[in-house]
Motif scaffolding. Sequence first.
Motif, PDB file in Angstrom:
ATOM      1  N   MET A  98       0.856  -1.247  -0.059  1.00  0.00           N
ATOM      2  CA  MET A  98       0.028  -0.036  -0.013  1.00  0.00           C
ATOM      3  C   MET A  98       0.695   1.324  -0.080  1.00  0.00           C
ATOM      4  O   MET A  98       0.597   2.264  -0.676  1.00  0.00           O
ATOM      5  N   LEU A  99       1.939   1.178   0.873  1.00  0.00           N
ATOM      6  CA  LEU A  99       2.964   2.354   0.732  1.00  0.00           C
ATOM      7  C   LEU A  99       3.419   2.560  -0.633  1.00  0.00           C
ATOM      8  O   LEU A  99       3.479   3.735  -1.113  1.00  0.00           O
ATOM      9  N   LEU A 100       3.862   1.488  -1.037  1.00  0.00           N
ATOM     10  CA  LEU A 100       4.609   1.637  -2.450  1.00  0.00           C
ATOM     11  C   LEU A 100       3.556   2.188  -3.442  1.00  0.00           C
ATOM     12  O   LEU A 100       3.955   3.120  -4.305  1.00  0.00           O
ATOM     13  N   ILE A 101       2.491   1.723  -3.590  1.00  0.00           N
ATOM     14  CA  ILE A 101       1.243   2.293  -4.517  1.00  0.00           C
ATOM     15  C   ILE A 101       0.929   3.878  -4.215  1.00  0.00           C
ATOM     16  O   ILE A 101       0.651   4.471  -5.162  1.00  0.00           O
ATOM     17  N   ALA A 102       0.929   3.980  -2.759  1.00  0.00           N
ATOM     18  CA  ALA A 102       0.792   5.366  -2.251  1.00  0.00           C
ATOM     19  C   ALA A 102       1.654   6.251  -3.042  1.00  0.00           C
ATOM     20  O   ALA A 102       1.317   7.515  -3.321  1.00  0.00           O
ATOM     21  N   TYR A 103       3.077   5.793  -2.895  1.00  0.00           N
ATOM     22  CA  TYR A 103       4.174   6.849  -3.720  1.00  0.00           C
ATOM     23  C   TYR A 103       3.500   6.837  -5.297  1.00  0.00           C
ATOM     24  O   TYR A 103       3.917   7.910  -5.789  1.00  0.00           O
ATOM     25  N   ALA A 104       3.132   5.916  -5.942  1.00  0.00           N
ATOM     26  CA  ALA A 104       2.879   5.872  -7.164  1.00  0.00           C
ATOM     27  C   ALA A 104       1.559   6.993  -7.235  1.00  0.00           C
ATOM     28  O   ALA A 104       1.670   7.798  -8.405  1.00  0.00           O
ATOM     29  N   PHE A 105       0.750   6.828  -6.712  1.00  0.00           N
ATOM     30  CA  PHE A 105      -0.267   8.000  -6.474  1.00  0.00           C
ATOM     31  C   PHE A 105       0.199   9.459  -6.322  1.00  0.00           C
ATOM     32  O   PHE A 105      -0.354  10.475  -7.070  1.00  0.00           O
ATOM     33  N   ARG A 106       1.214   9.550  -5.492  1.00  0.00           N
ATOM     34  CA  ARG A 106       1.638  10.754  -5.336  1.00  0.00           C
ATOM     35  C   ARG A 106       2.129  11.419  -6.395  1.00  0.00           C
ATOM     36  O   ARG A 106       2.300  12.479  -6.867  1.00  0.00           O
ATOM     37  N   PHE A 148      -5.977  -5.320  -8.899  1.00  0.00           N
ATOM     38  CA  PHE A 148      -5.668  -5.125 -10.385  1.00  0.00           C
ATOM     39  C   PHE A 148      -5.633  -3.556 -10.452  1.00  0.00           C
ATOM     40  O   PHE A 148      -4.765  -3.066 -11.081  1.00  0.00           O
ATOM     41  N   GLN A 149      -6.440  -2.774  -9.871  1.00  0.00           N
ATOM     42  CA  GLN A 149      -6.329  -1.505  -9.895  1.00  0.00           C
ATOM     43  C   GLN A 149      -5.048  -0.792  -9.564  1.00  0.00           C
ATOM     44  O   GLN A 149      -4.484   0.076 -10.335  1.00  0.00           O
ATOM     45  N   TYR A 150      -4.646  -1.252  -8.283  1.00  0.00           N
ATOM     46  CA  TYR A 150      -3.425  -0.486  -7.800  1.00  0.00           C
ATOM     47  C   TYR A 150      -2.086  -1.167  -8.489  1.00  0.00           C
ATOM     48  O   TYR A 150      -1.477  -0.350  -8.628  1.00  0.00           O
ATOM     49  N   THR A 165      -1.927   0.963 -11.454  1.00  0.00           N
ATOM     50  CA  THR A 165      -1.229   2.240 -11.283  1.00  0.00           C
ATOM     51  C   THR A 165       0.148   2.443 -10.845  1.00  0.00           C
ATOM     52  O   THR A 165       0.702   3.234 -11.275  1.00  0.00           O
ATOM     53  N   GLY A 166       0.710   1.372 -10.292  1.00  0.00           N
ATOM     54  CA  GLY A 166       2.219   1.224 -10.084  1.00  0.00           C
ATOM     55  C   GLY A 166       2.996   1.045 -11.185  1.00  0.00           C
ATOM     56  O   GLY A 166       3.901   1.846 -11.635  1.00  0.00           O
ATOM     57  N   PHE A 167       2.526   0.147 -11.990  1.00  0.00           N
ATOM     58  CA  PHE A 167       3.361   0.290 -13.596  1.00  0.00           C
ATOM     59  C   PHE A 167       2.932   1.485 -14.372  1.00  0.00           C
ATOM     60  O   PHE A 167       3.609   1.797 -15.068  1.00  0.00           O
ATOM     61  N   ALA A 168       1.680   2.030 -14.300  1.00  0.00           N
ATOM     62  CA  ALA A 168       1.494   3.190 -15.081  1.00  0.00           C
ATOM     63  C   ALA A 168       2.522   4.454 -14.541  1.00  0.00           C
ATOM     64  O   ALA A 168       2.921   5.220 -15.411  1.00  0.00           O
ATOM     65  N   CYS A 169       2.785   4.458 -13.250  1.00  0.00           N
ATOM     66  CA  CYS A 169       3.587   5.507 -12.899  1.00  0.00           C
ATOM     67  C   CYS A 169       5.008   4.989 -13.152  1.00  0.00           C
ATOM     68  O   CYS A 169       5.737   6.072 -13.606  1.00  0.00           O
ATOM     69  N   LEU A 185       7.804  -1.801  -7.714  1.00  0.00           N
ATOM     70  CA  LEU A 185       7.697  -3.033  -6.863  1.00  0.00           C
ATOM     71  C   LEU A 185       6.243  -3.155  -6.360  1.00  0.00           C
ATOM     72  O   LEU A 185       5.821  -4.387  -6.302  1.00  0.00           O
ATOM     73  N   GLY A 186       5.818  -1.895  -6.154  1.00  0.00           N
ATOM     74  CA  GLY A 186       4.222  -2.040  -5.675  1.00  0.00           C
ATOM     75  C   GLY A 186       3.181  -2.640  -6.843  1.00  0.00           C
ATOM     76  O   GLY A 186       2.450  -3.625  -6.355  1.00  0.00           O
ATOM     77  N   GLY A 187       3.550  -2.304  -7.887  1.00  0.00           N
ATOM     78  CA  GLY A 187       2.633  -2.876  -8.950  1.00  0.00           C
ATOM     79  C   GLY A 187       2.810  -4.483  -9.043  1.00  0.00           C
ATOM     80  O   GLY A 187       2.051  -5.246  -9.310  1.00  0.00           O
ATOM     81  N   LEU A 188       4.257  -4.851  -8.879  1.00  0.00           N
ATOM     82  CA  LEU A 188       4.446  -6.083  -9.204  1.00  0.00           C
ATOM     83  C   LEU A 188       4.057  -7.054  -7.973  1.00  0.00           C
ATOM     84  O   LEU A 188       3.449  -8.103  -8.220  1.00  0.00           O
TER      85      LEU A 188
END
Length: 853
Positions: free
Chosen positions: A44-52, A376-378, A381-385, A409-412
């Motif tokens: 979640m933290l890794l994906i949060a950085y992608a969102f940021r 799937f969504q998160y 988003t990680g790979f999109a970032c 890494l979060g997306g993976l």
Amino acid sequence: MFSSVVMALASTGPAYSLAATLGIIVAGVGLQAPIVTMLAFVPMLLIAYAFRELNASDADCGTTFTWATRAFGPRTGWMGGWGLIVANIIVMANLATVAGAYGFRLVGLHGLSESRLWVTVAGVVWIGLLTVICYVGITVSAAVQRWLLCLEVAVLLLFAVAALVRVYTDPPPTAIHVSASWFNPFEVSSVRALTSGVLAGVFIYWGWDTAVSVNEETVDSTRVPGRAAVLSPVLLLVMYGLVATSAQSFAGIGGTGIGLGNADHHDDVFSALGKAVFGSGGTGLFLSRLLILMVLTSALASAQTTILPLARTVFSMAVHKAVPARFARVHRRFLTPTWATLGMGVASVALLVLLSSFSSNVLADSVDSVGLAIAFQYGLTGFACLWYHRKVLTRSPHDLICKGLMPGLGGLLMVLLFVYAAFFVYAEPGYGASTVDLPVVGRVGGVTVLGLGTLAIGLLLLPVVTRGHSTALKLQRSLLPGRLPPQTACETASRYLPADNGSGVGGDWYDVIPLSGTRVGLVVGDVLGHGLPAAATMGRLRTGLRVLARLDLAPDEVLTRLDDLAEQNAQERERAPAPSGTTRQGHAPPPADEAMVTCLYAVYDPVSGWCSMARAGGPPPVLVAGDTGVARDLDVPPGPPLGVSGLPYRSTELRLAPGSILALFTAGLLQASDRQDAGLRRLAGSLTGHRGSLTGLCEQTVTTMLTGAVDEDATLLLARTRLLDRTRLAQWEPAADPAAVAALRSSVSKQLDDWGLDELAFTTEVIVSELVTNAIRYAGGPIQVRLIRDRTLTCEVSDTGHTTPNLRHAASDDEGGRGLFIVAQMTHRWGTRYTPTGKVIWTEQTLPPPPKG
């Protein structure tokens, strides 16, 4: 910032999430429940950085949909948006049932809380009420959430502290002292149990991205939502770790009584623990009821803050033409998405009624399947970032880590969770409340069927949704030049960048047109509409401009005639009937955007070094002088856009030093700048000092100018000028006397011999003789003859006459009229262009192939 964090935490529903999930995690991993709850924080933290990072680059309320579209295209973006819609609508239905059941329990109506009908009715009422709150404005929603969340967190912390105090002062029979082994993930019995627990943990953290979904309504939209998205999981980690540890220490993991392993309490561990921790006395009863109230308000808060990102994602998808445009309407007073908010409320009610009408098992499995949609969504988003920022990852260690490594890494991790859970955990026939017997596959767990089935519906809708964007983009690309032909006059490079969204693909075009006398025409234009009509208009205008350019007209005259063509096209569209959206006269309303076209047309002559240009609207070109290296925008008089009546077009002429770089572009290249003058300065700076290839400069310039969102097409055409080698040019100025023609033929023959073009000597002598004789007969002097050896052999004869020569087919008894016909038969092409002092008749002959060996 505070309201953004509140929105994020409220959307996760901490009290409800723990009440509904903690027992399930304990049943899977036993005493390691606290560490599993904490491990779910990592992805979640890794994906949060992608969102940021994505929000900092493009603060769009569509979040995953918008960013995945920009990174991977509209198809992938649609699936990202669909995953978010599916997850939110299913959770809305579940939260409504929880709120309905807890509302009855709070007032002592336990019989109604067990009735599926009454719980569904209460859930529908709650969804309606929360939808209205979201409808009347984001500030009202934020105010409600601030009070609810602060009270909820206070009660949870009070429960955790009271439980731990009881464990070490007045322990119940189930109490266990906190042990370090609880925080060792390697003591989990199996990988499957660990994965199932982490996926359940992901569910209790899910929802913090609401802070990013309301970014366009947040102060400092590129920074505050991203910071709130990173801070919220950290706060949840502390809260969840404390509550999970205290609850497990107090109740134990037994399968009876208040034990967290008791299956009867898996959907609500706090109902049993409240009285046990606080007691059944006056204050204890009040606090235990307050705990139940907190689970109720947590579910309501989570439901309300689920409507917010859901409505805004649908709103963004409607703006970008991925769903019907009605969902993009905004209320004039409340400034909220009207159709998107109400529509998603209605969809949640419909799904709740539908699932409840089947069975409670289907509803329970649908909630578990939400984890697949979330992963799937998160993960997307990680790979999109990572892909979106791939070009800047080497800029600094911060960019490499925060924009690349952590989101990737979060997306993976999310993808691995998705695959393992969908095919190895949830697919087991014994998992969940229902099993489905599928053809060929056999018996499969209902959670996998519902999770993958809802995503598959998005795949079925995908071709319909993205058809318009794909068709417009294919048509657009098919009408642009496949590759730019090499030119003697200049080296050219181009870049066309289509809009990232379905509404932006439109009518940008560029062209490089070879003209007579080794001159070259450079074109950049933009039809201001979007979609198929704009692309089709662009194709017609590009073809018309090429025809006009080959007539050797001046740039201002080309634009004048092209303006007539654009106006004619607009009038034809006005007269065309349409089945919908018609006026009272039964005709389609004129598409204002597609009636306006900007165009810049320039002609460069490598013999003289002069360049003439004219523009119809649009930004002026930028020139990097070849002798000084100074970049500046050129003062080309701005004429009105094509298709709009106004002042006449005017041509500007200037001499370009060899090696000068002329940049022609559409307004889309400047879209990242607030003002055109600022964008022009930025463009001039990016073009200055580059010593590599022109293609590399073109790519670098586009990357520099458009680092973020591309909401409209952008086109850049670069041309590095050259002067024609004087050894490839020969010219004479014969006297206006027929006797001079014989000497001229000899000079021409000698020049061709020097160039090794003996094979063309006879035909060239005939061409020169005929054209010069006509010039002497009909125009008089002065006369100039010029031979240019390039990819073809060009012969030009200029005089002071303004009469257009006409090709005639002479009759058998005519004494003249055959000269120009013979010239046309002996040449590859021929034509006439006019100059301020007269005209030039030119011919082109194909060069013989070079000798072999």
